[in-house]
Structures are given as C-alpha cells and as structure tokens.
Enzyme design. Sequence first.
Site, PDB file in Angstrom:
ATOM      1  N   HIS A 646       8.737  -2.833   3.007  1.00 46.73           N
ATOM      2  CA  HIS A 646       7.992  -3.623   3.995  1.00 46.73           C
ATOM      3  C   HIS A 646       6.774  -2.865   4.533  1.00 46.73           C
ATOM      4  CE1 HIS A 646      10.419  -1.583   7.257  1.00 46.73           C
ATOM      5  NE2 HIS A 646       9.278  -1.712   7.906  1.00 46.73           N
ATOM      6  N   ASP A 700      14.856  -3.349   0.529  1.00 48.09           N
ATOM      7  CA  ASP A 700      13.680  -2.814   1.245  1.00 48.09           C
ATOM      8  C   ASP A 700      13.473  -1.336   0.914  1.00 48.09           C
ATOM      9  OD1 ASP A 700      11.541  -2.548   2.939  1.00 48.09           O
ATOM     10  OD2 ASP A 700      12.715  -2.592   4.787  1.00 48.09           O
ATOM     11  N   GLY A 792       7.402   2.165  13.767  1.00 48.87           N
ATOM     12  CA  GLY A 792       6.724   3.402  13.385  1.00 48.87           C
ATOM     13  C   GLY A 792       7.648   4.367  12.681  1.00 48.87           C
ATOM     14  N   SER A 794       9.816   3.158  10.457  1.00 48.03           N
ATOM     15  CA  SER A 794      10.109   2.475   9.203  1.00 48.03           C
ATOM     16  C   SER A 794       9.752   3.339   7.994  1.00 48.03           C
ATOM     17  CB  SER A 794       9.327   1.159   9.116  1.00 48.03           C
ATOM     18  OG  SER A 794       9.811   0.240  10.056  1.00 48.03           O
ATOM     19  N   GLY A 795      10.607   3.285   6.990  1.00 49.69           N
ATOM     20  CA  GLY A 795      10.360   4.031   5.758  1.00 49.69           C
ATOM     21  C   GLY A 795      10.857   5.455   5.802  1.00 49.69           C
TER      22      GLY A 795
END
Length: 843
Positions: A646, A700, A792, A794-795
């Site tokens: 995402h 994801d 922030g 994320s990932g």
Amino acid sequence: MDYINSGTRYTPKPDKDWDTSVQFLPAADGKKLEKKKGPGKIGLVVGVVIAAAVTALVIGLLVWHFHFRKDAEVRRMYTGSMRITNQVFIDAYEDSNSSEFKALAQQVTSQLRTMYYKYPLLKKHYVRSTVENFSEGSVIAYYLSEFRVPAGQEAEFDTAMASVGTQGGLRLMTENTLILDDLEVSALDARMLSPSFSNYLKYSEHVRGDQMKQIQSPGFPDKPYPNNTFMQWQLRGEQNHVLLLKFDAVNLENNCKNDFIKIYDSLVATESRTMQELCGFHSRNEPLAFQSSGNVMLVTMATNDKNNYPGFRAQVSQIPRGNRAISCGGQLIYEKGTFTTPNFPNYYPPKTTCQWSLEVPVGKAVKVTFKKFLLSEPGQKNINSCTKDYVEVNGKKLCGEKADSIVTETSRTNKMNVTFYSDRSFVDRGFNAQFEAIDSNDPCPDQFQCKNQRCIKTELKCDGWNDCGDLSDEMNCQCKPDDISCKNGLCKPMFWKCDGVDDCGDGTDEESCGCKAGQMTCKNNKCVSEKNRCDGWDNCGDGSDEVDCGKAASGVTCTDLTYKCKNDVCITKVNPECDGTLDCEDGSDEENCDCGKNRFKASRIVGGQNAEEGEFPWQVSLQVKSYGHVCGATIISPQWLVTAAHCVQDDTKIRFSQPGTWEAHLGLHNQQQIGSSVVKRNLKRIIPHPNYNSYTFDNDIALMELDSPVPYSEYIKPICMPAATHDFPAGNTVWITGWGATREGGSAATVLQKAQVRIINSTVCNSLMGGAITSRMLCAGVLTGGVDACQGDSGGPLSSPTGTRMFLAGVVSWGDGCARRNKPGIYTTVTKFRGWIKEKTSV
C-alpha cells in the site's frame, strides 16, 4: 607494585613425613657398579625391586607434594580500606615511593597483621598485606591482604574476614599510635585473579580545579583493546570535591563474564564499594555518568583472549561539595513541583541520604507520583524488604524497578517527608518525582482511586485490564454475563478465552478448550491422544503431532510444518534456522546467518520510547524526494528491502509506484540529523505483490531493489528471514519500530521509536476486527491500548526475537486507528510470502 599481581609465589614447605635419610649420591668408582659374574642374582633381583619401590615412593611423594598439596591451598585476596583518624593527609602520601608513604604503610600493615592474628584461622594462613594508596579524610588507607586458604574453606574465611570488618565501628588504639575507624574488607572479584592475564596496566589521574581529564582503553577507538589484560585507572580529585565520571562510549563484548568494566567508589577494587559493572554496547544517547561519594574513584577493566572490541572513553571532572548541581533534599513549599535523586537521569552517588520536606496549602493533601523509579541492585530486583537503596514515604520503604507513574503516595495532611537512601555499593538511575496539592476529601475527582493512590477513569474499573498497575481496579468486580469469571475473582473479556495465553493468571480462560486431559490439540484444532505424538504417523492430518520430535534429519515426511533443508531432506525441529546448531545434514539451516543481531544487550525498559542508535539496524526510512519520510522498510540483503504494497500505490499527486520517486535512508536514527552512519540509495525497481487488494489490504507486501548494494556497518544490517515453516506463536512478544505518528492524528516522530507488543491469536483478532483478518495477516498489539504502530510506520518491520536473533515476522499493514483499546495492529505475515520473496530476490 600492582596489587592484582602482588605477593610471593607459593613454595611448598618441607613435609614432616619426608624421609631425609634417603640420599642419592654419585658413584665414586664406576667399576663398583659393574655387573659381577657368578652368584648374586638373588641379591640383584632384590636390589632392583627395592630400587623400584624407592623410586615409586619418591615419585609418589613428589606428585603428592607438588600437585595435590599445591591444590590443597588456594590464593585468596581481600581488599579494603580504613580511616586513620589521628593523621592529616599530606601530598607525599600520594607518592608510593616517598618515605612518608612507606612509613605510614608499614604502620598500617603492622596493625592489619595484629588484627588478623586475633583469629586462629586467619593467623594460620595469613601471607601478607600491602597498602596500595592513601587519600584524604583524615587519611584513608586502601590495602590488599593475601591468604593461602585451604580448598573448600573459602566461605569460612569470608565469614572470618567479615568479623574483622565489623571492627569498623570501633576506634582502635594501636601500639604505634594509629587510631583506626571505619574498617572495611571484602573478597576480591575472582575474575581479577585470572591466571590468563599476561599484561597489567595501571594509570593515575588527579583532577584539579576545573580540569577535565580523559581516560580510555588502550587503542580506543582505532583498534581493539588488548586481550588477556587487566587495567585500572586510579582517579583523584581535590579535598571537599566529588568526582564525576561520564562515559562517551562503551563498546565491549556482551558477556560480562568475558570482558567487563567495574567502577568503584574507592581506590582499590573492594566489592562492597562497587558502583556498577558494564559490558556490551551503550549508545551515546544513553546517559552513563557516575558520581562518587568522596574525592576518589577506581575504574577497572579485564579482558579475555577473544572477541575484543573498541573499548571505552570517559571524561573525569570534579564538583565542589555543596554545589547546587549535586545537592539534594530541602524544603519545597509549592502547589506543585518536581524533585529527583542526585545526578538524575544518570546514576546517583553511593553513600547518600536526601530528605525533602514537601508542603502544600493548608486544607490540601500532598500527592507524589514517581514518573521514573529505578532503584534496583543485583539480586534485589524483586525483594520487598528494601534493605539496600530505597525511598521512604509515609513510613513505607520503596525500592526495585517500577513502571512509569505506577508508584504514587498521598499524605493525610498538607505536609509530607520523603527520604532517599543509598548504601555504599551498586547504584542505579534513581527517580524523577512530581508532587501536587490535592483535595484530601476527594483525591481523585470524577475518577477511581487505586489502592496505590493512582487515579484512573471510572469506566476503566472492572473492564478486565490492570489499569492501576496493582490490580485494585479489577478486584471485587461483578463479572458481566459475557465476561470470563476467573477462579481468582478477576473478570476477563470473553475474546481471550481459549487463545493459548493464560490471561486470568490461574488458567481459567484456557480450561475446557476442546481437547480432554491426555490429548493434544493439533494446529488444525483436532484432538489426538498424547500417546500419538511423535509416533511416526500423521494422526492430526496436518503433521503437527510429528513436529519438534527430536528426530534425525533423514526419514521425515515433508509437510507444511517441517523445515526443508537445501538437500530437500526435512526435519521436525521448530525454527531451526540460524539457532547456532547444525540440524540439517548439509548445514543449510545455518547458512546466511549474518543477520538479525545488533550490538545491544537486552533493553531494560520497554514500550513506547526512543530506540537507541543502531538498535534496529535493519530499519529503513523510505522518503519521497523533496518531501520526506512516508513509509518504513526492512533490509533483507545488501540490495533488497521489504515494505508494504500500500506504500507504493499511486495517488492523484504522486506516483509512488515509480522507483524514481523514492530515496531510501539506511542507518538513520534521527530524521533531523543525517550523520556519517546514514547511507542513501535510490531505487532500481519496485515489485508489489501481484495479488495485493487495496480494499482489504490482503497480500500487502512489496519488494524494493536498491540501485547499488549497501555496505553493512554497526548501523546497517539485515534482519533474519524466516523459513516458510517458522512459527510465531500467539502470546510471543515482538517489536514494532518506526518514525510514524506518536499518537492518532499526531505528528511524526523525529527519533526512531520502539515498542514491545504481543502476537494475538488470529481467531480472537478476527472477532475484534469484524472478520476482516485473512490467513495472510498477523495481529499484534497491547489490547489495553496505548501502544501500536501508526501512520508513517507502514511498511516497517515487526521484529520477533528467536534465540539471539531477530526474525522478520510481519510488515506493518493496517489498523483501526492507532493504539485503541481492543484494536490490535495488523501485519502482513512474511512466512506466507517466503517462496515469492525468494523467487524475486534469491534471499
């Protein structure tokens, strides 16, 4: 003379059982020893037998005398100090070669001998004493005493020496006019007597005025410290001053049994004056400063023969007694205010007493909340008696290590006395306290008052969570119909039932969860007899009853739960990869294991705080050029990163799917400080998972290839990639990290944040999240709220400790807000994509 290496070598004493009449003399005439012809064979045989017997006897006596007799005694060293109250310190006492030093030292050693000779056990095995140093006050003598202790009697000797130490409260008049007081003695740390030491180094520094002296391990920082070496730095300040020792860097082997630093509030290594022991790596961001009780301090360092590191560097300065910067206690007459232990947030000094008198307006009461509370010593962490360092409030002694803001105390009047006490050994960081005036009749307006005086929201009472910290908000509760009624009286939310974690604390929530006694629960929830476990047959149907059976690598049927070696042979051991044991016949389970390690020892305090620089060296900041940080990522090899799909979806303004949009910052700690440890890389390509669903966030995950490989360093390292069969069970604690918002709707963090959360049962999580959890998602969080990943983050990685390494359990994906109660964070399960990752990256 070096006190660690001082003393005479052991020479075996003549044994009273030795036959001194047996002599071996050279033959004057060689012919007399020639074999004679004729009769005499019997005599010859007898002579040979006698000679052999004598030789055997002599050899036996020599072996016993030089080996067993030697082993019967061990060298035992004791260090200590005593105050000479009828002497005045002169500068000559600082020079061990001066006649004044030698004369006073001789008097001290004579007195020590006299004291030891009062104890028959000590007298018999006493060797000698040496005076190592003198310091002010009136004159303090620091000494070393050596004994030859019968093996097995070390404890008895320690008790006898402790009896000598009790004379410290007496005033001893000696025949040579010395008046001694405050006698102290303890056994020397056995590690400092290691026979492996090949080198002894001694340094001395005397700080005067506003000087700042620097001490460091040899070779720092350009080369490793020497091996098999004992080092000591004797530090002095001027009279009526205390020393401040501040470490700029500490980088030693993690195991204190091998290489270590010990700091003493003394000029000899007296264990009862130990302030702290250090090893491992300590970040520059971590306060590491020590304050002495007097004007002397000793720093020692010992190393073994392997794994040497850069070492340490520290600054030494002095502070006048009475300086406001180091003073404590006093009268505080305010509506509210704060007070701390001396030197906070650094280590408080030993042998210190502080008294605060708090006073608020008449008609009010005083409430004190300890924001930080760290008063623990080795072996004292969970002891309630508080016989060592403590804080006394309202007649109650408090000690140990407490969670932030959990410890609160309230007075019955408008006054309160708080006393802090530290003994002579081992110091900690202390406390930071806040006091305020409250209404004594209503100390928690519109709130619930916990037993520990803490105030919480009324709606948090009897909700199944320990909000008070002492469980008082969960006592005497009437459980709701949809709650679990624990046998111990607690009420717990029903979604915790049968999740594999004992949330009640007495097992109530895990009772009657499907399988009967004598049965095991398979991964697919099927029940089979315990007798079927590891019998060689797949009774569960998913192979889970044949996992972790300790079988050899050959002959095991490969299933989704077994680890497959490179040679296609399967083993049943759970999580065998990179655990330090060769489980595969081809050794493939221990290949590519330079991963998942940092240079830190385990963190002391966890949850929602700044990470240390280099603590998570696989963390990456993905930044949009000319904009800044947007997402996190994880290093898995010199050229590949893992992030969330995402993060790389285009929007109307920015083409996030294009490599040219991004710049990866590796080794970053502070978003506003790009130091020399940071490496920037552009991206060569981005590979989002082809089945990513932007509506459900299923699948994801994405891969990023850097435009050139990155060199590894202390700040840039890969995390370990789990095998497809790696098990991350519910209840395990894991780490979330990132520069995301520190609260929902808040601004991004400047310094990398870390928090510890728990993996949550997927069935429980699915019910909490309205059925939105797929088999490719993993849930983790603290369901009481307050700790979670956020925008922030994320990932970024969900890092799971397995053994001594960190494995990539998940990728930060989505959640319902941030840190909401009963709303865990959702992560992409990396093991589900292990084949895809290997296909694309060969990692």
